[in-house]
Structure formats: structure tokens, C-alpha cells
Design an enzyme around this catalytic site. Structure first.
Site, PDB file in Angstrom:
ATOM      1  N   HIS A 193      89.057 -16.093 -31.256  1.00 56.97           N
ATOM      2  CA  HIS A 193      87.730 -17.334 -31.121  1.00 56.97           C
ATOM      3  C   HIS A 193      88.268 -17.746 -32.672  1.00 56.97           C
ATOM      4  O   HIS A 193      87.516 -19.415 -32.974  1.00 56.97           O
ATOM      5  CB  HIS A 193      87.049 -17.372 -30.829  1.00 56.97           C
ATOM      6  CG  HIS A 193      86.465 -16.390 -30.644  1.00 56.97           C
ATOM      7  ND1 HIS A 193      85.645 -16.865 -28.828  1.00 56.97           N
ATOM      8  CD2 HIS A 193      85.425 -14.620 -29.751  1.00 56.97           C
ATOM      9  CE1 HIS A 193      85.444 -15.749 -28.534  1.00 56.97           C
ATOM     10  NE2 HIS A 193      85.504 -14.933 -28.513  1.00 56.97           N
TER      11      HIS A 193
ATOM     12  N   ASP B   1      82.979 -11.080 -32.986  1.00 59.51           N
ATOM     13  CA  ASP B   1      83.462 -10.680 -32.061  1.00 59.51           C
ATOM     14  C   ASP B   1      84.351 -10.730 -30.896  1.00 59.51           C
ATOM     15  O   ASP B   1      85.610 -11.926 -31.541  1.00 59.51           O
ATOM     16  CB  ASP B   1      81.576 -11.563 -31.392  1.00 59.51           C
ATOM     17  CG  ASP B   1      82.288 -13.148 -31.063  1.00 59.51           C
ATOM     18  OD1 ASP B   1      82.444 -13.794 -29.542  1.00 59.51           O
ATOM     19  OD2 ASP B   1      83.072 -13.540 -31.885  1.00 59.51           O
ATOM     20  N   GLU B   2      84.499  -9.886 -29.791  1.00 57.38           N
ATOM     21  CA  GLU B   2      85.391 -10.532 -29.634  1.00 57.38           C
ATOM     22  C   GLU B   2      87.156 -10.268 -29.430  1.00 57.38           C
ATOM     23  O   GLU B   2      87.790 -11.591 -29.347  1.00 57.38           O
ATOM     24  CB  GLU B   2      85.583 -11.507 -28.145  1.00 57.38           C
ATOM     25  CG  GLU B   2      83.944 -11.755 -27.317  1.00 57.38           C
ATOM     26  CD  GLU B   2      83.789 -12.505 -25.992  1.00 57.38           C
ATOM     27  OE1 GLU B   2      83.463 -12.461 -25.175  1.00 57.38           O
ATOM     28  OE2 GLU B   2      83.883 -13.712 -26.525  1.00 57.38           O
ATOM     29  N   ALA B   3      87.544  -9.566 -30.478  1.00 52.43           N
ATOM     30  CA  ALA B   3      88.552  -9.369 -31.372  1.00 52.43           C
ATOM     31  C   ALA B   3      89.481  -8.453 -30.955  1.00 52.43           C
ATOM     32  O   ALA B   3      90.210  -8.178 -31.327  1.00 52.43           O
ATOM     33  CB  ALA B   3      88.689  -8.939 -33.162  1.00 52.43           C
ATOM     34  N   VAL B   4      89.668  -8.940 -29.313  1.00 47.85           N
ATOM     35  CA  VAL B   4      90.188  -8.194 -28.231  1.00 47.85           C
ATOM     36  C   VAL B   4      92.064  -8.240 -29.463  1.00 47.85           C
ATOM     37  O   VAL B   4      92.641  -7.103 -28.874  1.00 47.85           O
ATOM     38  CB  VAL B   4      90.523  -9.007 -27.110  1.00 47.85           C
ATOM     39  CG1 VAL B   4      91.403  -8.129 -26.216  1.00 47.85           C
ATOM     40  CG2 VAL B   4      89.383  -9.252 -26.599  1.00 47.85           C
TER      41      VAL B   4
END
Ligand code: IFG
Length: 516
Positions: free
Chosen positions: A264, A324-327
Site C-alpha cells: 500500500h 496488510d496485503e503485502a502481496v
């Protein structure tokens, strides 16, 4: 006897047969319907307190500020002088900081009778929360900013109240859509009405960077120049942030700033090419997932400047680093990153907060994980248990219970539904002690995030927040033993009159018996 004879006449019979439903006499005080439900409240039959033009607010020493706050609430609507004095007489409102330590950091005693209002607490936060309860006992028009007709009567009650959880939070995502200081302060007024004591500000994301950082001017000026719907964006100067912190403290709310990392981060990487592994800055609003360049040392110099300046501006214990969401971050890089950023947070004297994925790092015991898994999510629950094993506290924000951007139902014109629909009763009817099996003792509280990916306007913010936030506030404050949707929905229904007077947009859910 005569009256009985007379009542045999037709007119009397007609009246008796068609008498309207008993309408409360104008000076009947409103029923006692408080949110959150106090841990102990007894109504005192036959007792009522009426505010009069001669009423004083007796509050001295450390209680004076809360006395002035209460006066500020009631002077505009009553038109009464309501002086804050050191001494008083029967009929006055007394705020006293001499309450027993057994009331704790936020508890209070409130007694309302015909001879006056007595408030006792051990701290000013306790006095403030007593005032929130007292104002709900008065007619809703007490919330008006212009003079209204009385009477200003509250039913007699005896309350002793202390909170269940220490962490009762709201989160405002000002990164996807920016809201100026005045609206954040409006939100602080509304959440503190329900004894929420934490406001988490989601200050950065792919779509925007919202806090000015000395030495990195493009973060806010370029990274904050737009938003998730290509609008005008905006950012807080450090003085703006200081004002938000000051105002929050006056409402007994602690501010927690979040700089979401390592994912993000498009707004930051678009602002500085050197923050990118390939040395090339992506376009603002670049679609898709993002990741800081974990191997690059300048990443940690940048983080140290950002976290160091936020730590200096934030009196609260926590800095939130997201997680979060460290894809687009490899698991090995993610773990390395969490360990590095944790050291930076600790080096500035703060504790680390992050979304529960941070438990993949080697966290110290002082970290807190914010759980956003949905009901029954095994992988998420496994990380919650890692938190417990480490002695990390958990703040519960299950997406299918507390995410205020979720639609109420299929008919909701705005919002998301990836975690399902969250009706008012869905958001209320759950218990933080059992939502994630086996971690009850680890839960320090609850928090309701309002993500603004799809909400450009303040109306949207209020419409999605109310009426669900008071339910999270009650879950955070009231004893589990008082938890009852059947009882709560009636008390919630009585709040609408206050929101109407306060000008709050809210969804009139068909689940709630709205009063007035
Ligand atoms: N998940 C993302 C948020 C936001 C949300 C919208 C978390 C921790 C979906 N991360 O929730 O940035 O986009 O519902």
C-alpha cells in the site's frame, strides 16, 4: 360517584372508547435509554432532575475543564448561564474527582435525583464519560446549538459504570479520500459521544499520502495531490496533525497514526524514485499491489524520518505500520522488513501496532496486532494464536462485523460487500471473547474501521458509520452479561432523535424501532 354517573353519558363513553394512546405529558422526561449500556444502572422511581436557569455546574480544580465542557454542551440549547463554580446548592450539577480508585481510569458514578446531579470519578476521563451518559438522559433537543423550549428534565438514576475493554476504537481512512481537520474533529465529537477512546488514522496508501514529513516534501505535496476517485486529495500539515491530536485529547481520544507498509505504498514510491528497487517512480494511482524495496537501505532511512516525526507528534503509545496485503513482498522480505521497522518504532519510544499479518515477523511482547479476519478464517486465527503465544495483545476488527464500508444489505446504495453484508444486528451480535477461539484473555478491545476506497463524501462516512458504530462502542464498553440485541435495538432507536438534532446522516435500518 358523581363522576361515574356523568361518565355514563355518550360523550364520556366515546372518549373512553376512542381515547388516544396515552401520550406522554410534554414535561415527561425521556425514558432511560443509554448507549453504551452502563455496567450498573438503576432508575429511581419518582425521582427526576430539572435543569433550571439558576443551575450551576460545581466543578473545581481538575474537574473544571469537564465542567466547562458540560456547560458548553448545554448553554446553547437551554440558553441558561450555567456558571462553573467552586461551591453549589441543592439543584446543581456537581463533578467531583474524588471518586474511588476502584472506578479505574475511565469509570464513574452518576446519581440523578430531584435535588441535583452528582458525578464522581477517579479521572477526568471518568468525568467525561459520566457527562456522555448524563446528556443522553436529557431530551434530544439538548444537543441543539440554538435555544430550545424546556423543560430540561432527566429521570432519576443511580449509575456505577466501568468499561469492559480498554481499547474502544474507530478508524478513519483519510488516504483513499482526504477529509479536512474540521471533519475529523466532527468525527471525534460523534465517536466520543459513545465513549470510543481511540481514533486510528489511516494516513497513507496507494491512493494518497496525507501527512507532511520534513525533508520529504513531495510525499504530501505530490503523493497527496489526488485520491481514490481522482479527486483533489489534500494533506495535513504537522500543525494540522497537532490540532487533531489536541482536539482528540479534549474528547479523551488517543490518536494512532498508520503509515501502511511494506504494501500500500504507491503514493510514496510515486513521490520519490529512490524508494523503488528499479529507481523509477511509478505513476500516481498506479493500479495493482505495491511493495517498498526491502533490500534498499534508503527505505529504512526514509522510514526512520517518517516514524520519528510521527512519534514526536503523537502522545499515544502506538505507531501503526500497517503490514496488510503485502502481496508483492516475498515472505522472507516481509519478515525481514517487519523486524527492521519494529526496531525503528521501538527506537522512537513507541509500541508497534499493525494488521495481524505482522505476526509473521519476530515481534517483541509490546506489539499489538489488529485482527481483521472474518469468522472462521483458519489462517488468520493461526496468526492470532501466534500473537497470544508471544504475549502480543489483539484488537478485534473482524471485517464481517466491524468494517463500516460493508453494505448494510443488498439495497445499500454505497459500500463494498467482499466480507458480506453487515446489517446493524450483524455488527452488534458478536462477542470479542469468543470470535477467535482460544484467545479471549489476549483481546484488549475492538475497533471499527471506516475504509473510504469508495466513499468520496462526508455524508457517506456518516451514513455508513451510523447506526453501526454505537454497537461496536457498546461491545467495547458494556459487560457481556448486558449484551442483548432485543434490548439494544430499543436503546439504539432512541439515538436517532439526537442524530437528527446533531445533523448526522444515518441509515434508518428497518431492524431498529426508531423513536421520533
Ligand atoms: N482491505 C484493505 C483495506 C481496504 C479494505 C476495504 C485491510 C487491513 C480491504 N486492508 O482491510 O486497505 O481496501 O474494505
Amino acid at each position: 360517584m358523581v363522576r361515574k354517573l356523568l361518565c355514563l353519558t355518550v360523550s364520556c363513553l366515546a372518549v373512553a372508547l376512542f381515547a388516544p394512546v396515552a401520550v406522554a405529558a410534554p414535561d415527561t422526561p425521556p425514558p432511560v435509554r443509554v448507549v453504551p449500556q452502563p455496567s450498573s444502572i438503576v432508575t429511581l422511581p419518582g425521582q427526576a432532575f430539572t435543569l433550571r436557569p439558576t443551575t450551576r455546574i460545581v466543578a473545581s480544580g481538575g474537574a473544571a475543564d469537564t465542567g466547562q465542557y458540560l456547560a458548553g454542551l448545554l448553554r446553547p440549547s437551554t440558553g441558561y448561564r450555567l456558571p462553573v463554580t467552586n461551591t453549589g446548592l441543592p439543584g446543581d450539577i456537581r463533578l467531583d474527582l474524588g471518586g474511588p480508585s476502584s472506578l479505574g481510569d475511565e469509570g464513574y458514578r452518576l446519581t440523578v435525583t430531584a435535588v441535583g446531579v452528582e458525578i464522581a470519578a477517579h479521572t477526568t476521563a471518568g468525568l467525561f464519560y459520566a457527562v456522555q451518559t448524563f446528556r443522553q438522559l436529557l431530551p434530544a433537543k439538548a444537543e441543539a446549538r440554538t435555544v430550545q423550549s424546556g423543560p430540561w428534565t432527566a429521570r432519576g438514576v443511580a449509575v456505577r459504570d466501568t468499561p469492559r475493554y480498554a481499547w474502544r476504537g474507530a478508524m478513519l481512512d483519510v488516504a483513499r479520500h482526504f477529509f479536512p481537520v474540521a471533519q475529523v474533529e466532527n468525527y471525534l465529537d460523534l465517536i466520543s459521544l459513545y465513549k470510543i477512546n481511540t481514533l486510528h488514522l489511516h494516513l497513507s496508501d496507494n491512493d494518497g499520502w496525507r501527512i507532511d514529513i520534513n525533508g520529504w516534501p513531495r510525499l504530501a505535496r505530490y503523493g497527496g495531490s489526488t485520491d481514490a476517485t481522482r479527486g483533489p486529495g489534500g494533506f495535513y500539515t504537522q500543525d494540522d496533525y497537532r490540532e487533531i491530536v489536541r482536539y482528540a485529547a479534549s474528547r479523551h481520544v488517543t490518536i494512532i497514526p498508520e503509515i501502511d507498509t511494506p504494501g500500500h505504498v504507491t503514493a510514496a514510491q510515486a513521490s520519490y524514485a529512490e524508494l523503488n528497487c528499479d529507481g523509477v517512480a511509478p505513476p500516481l494511482l498506479n493500479p495493482g499491489w505495491s511493495s517498498l524495496c526491502v533490500p534498499l537501505e534508503v527505505t529504512y532511512k526514509w522510514l526512520d524520518d517518517v516514524i520519528g516525526q510521527l512519534a514526536a507528534l503523537t502522545p499515544g503509545d502506538y505507531i501503526d505500520i500497517g503490514g496488510d496485503e503485502a502481496v508483492n513482498t516475498s515472505p522472507a522480505d516481509y519478515k525481514y522488513f517487519i523486524d527492521r521497522v519494529q526496531q525503528i518504532v521501538l527506537s522512537h519510544g513507541k509500541k508497534l501496532l499493525g494488521w495481524h499479518q505482522i505476526e509473521a515477523g519476530d515481534l517483541t511482547g509490546t506489539a499489538t496486532a489488529q485482527y481483521w479476519g472474518t469468522a472462521g478464517s483458519a489462517d488468520d486465527e493461526a496468526l492470532a494464536r501466534v500473537a497470544q503465544q508471544r504475549g502480543n495483545k489483539l484488537v478485534l476488527s473482524p471485517a464481517d462485523k466491524t468494517y463500516l464500508d460493508m453494505k448494510y444489505d443488498a439495497s445499500t446504495p454505497i459500500g463494498q460487500d467482499w466480507a458480506g453484508y453487515t446489517s446493524v444486528s450483524d455488527g452488534y451480535d458478536w462477542d470479542p471473547a469468543t470470535f477467535v477461539p482460544g484467545v479471549a484473555d489476549d483481546v484488549t478491545g475492538v475497533e471499527a474501521p471506516l475504509w473510504t476506497d469508495v466513499f468520496p463524501t462526508w455524508h457517506d462516512v456518516e451514513y455508513m458509520t451510523f447506526p453501526r458504530l454505537p454497537g461496536i462502542a457498546e461491545i467495547g464498553w458494556s459487560p457481556a452479561s448486558t449484551h442483548s440485541w432485543a434490548d439494544y435495538r430499543v436503546r439504539l432507536g432512541a439515538q436517532a432523535q439526537r442524530w437528527d438534532v446533531l445533523g448526522v446522516s444515518y441509515y434508518r435500518s428497518p431492524e431498529v424501532p426508531w423513536a421520533g
